[in-house]
Design a protein around this motif. Structure first.
Motif: not given
Length: 173
Positions: A134, A147, A160
């Motif tokens: 991420c 992401p 998340w």
């Protein structure tokens, strides 16, 4: 401890790594999981130690390579070693039997990473890291293939994290 979710949080100075980890620790505790944190202190000044007048520090300064003060629930340990490897620190943390471990720093290690970017210059050097799962951005950066969440979007950051922990992201140590 059979397995634990291990997540590195990396970025440059003042990117809010510690603030993110602090918030995530609160989220993990709220879902009744044990959490531990290993934070790399990269400042030249070294760590602040307790007063030299405490018994444990007197012992430490007398030449002991390790001094531990303990009460019913807490230990305070001071240990001198030329170089600490992350795997050694993970073994120390393992004693507290966490379900989640956050590692702040240690960019070159192999665990899953959240990368925090203040600007596009940060991405130029950090995009080459291994196991990025991420990217968290300040401002209006656009990063492809990962992401991406804005640092101020606490709702998405929490979602998340909970999704990541609930998924198949368990690594055995």
């Amino acid at each position: 401890m059979e397995s634990v979710s291990i997540l590195q949080v990396v970025g440059y100075k003042n990117s809010r790594k510690t603030t993110l980890i602090e918030n995530w620790v609160k989220e993990i505790v709220a879902i009744e999981k044990e959490v531990a944190v290993i934070k790399h202190h990269g400042h030249a000044s070294g760590l602040d130690l307790p007063s030299n007048e405490t018994d444990s520090m007197k012992i430490f300064h007398s030449g002991a390579t390790c001094s531990i003060a303990v009460d019913d629930q807490t230990i305070q340990m001071h240990q001198l070693k030329k170089e600490w490897k992350l795997e050694q620190l993970l073994q120390l943390v393992k004693i507290s039997e966490p379900e989640v471990i956050f590692i702040e720093g240690y960019k070159q290690e192999h665990y899953h990473k959240v990368v925090i970017l203040k600007d596009s210059k940060d991405w130029e050097t950090l995009q080459h890291l291994k196991n990025i799962v991420c990217v968290i951005v300040h401002g209006d950066l656009e990063i492809e293939n990962y992401p991406m969440i804005h640092i101020e979007n606490t709702v998405l950051l929490k979602e998340w994290l909970i999704d990541w922990i609930g998924g198949d992201k368990l690594e055995t140590i």
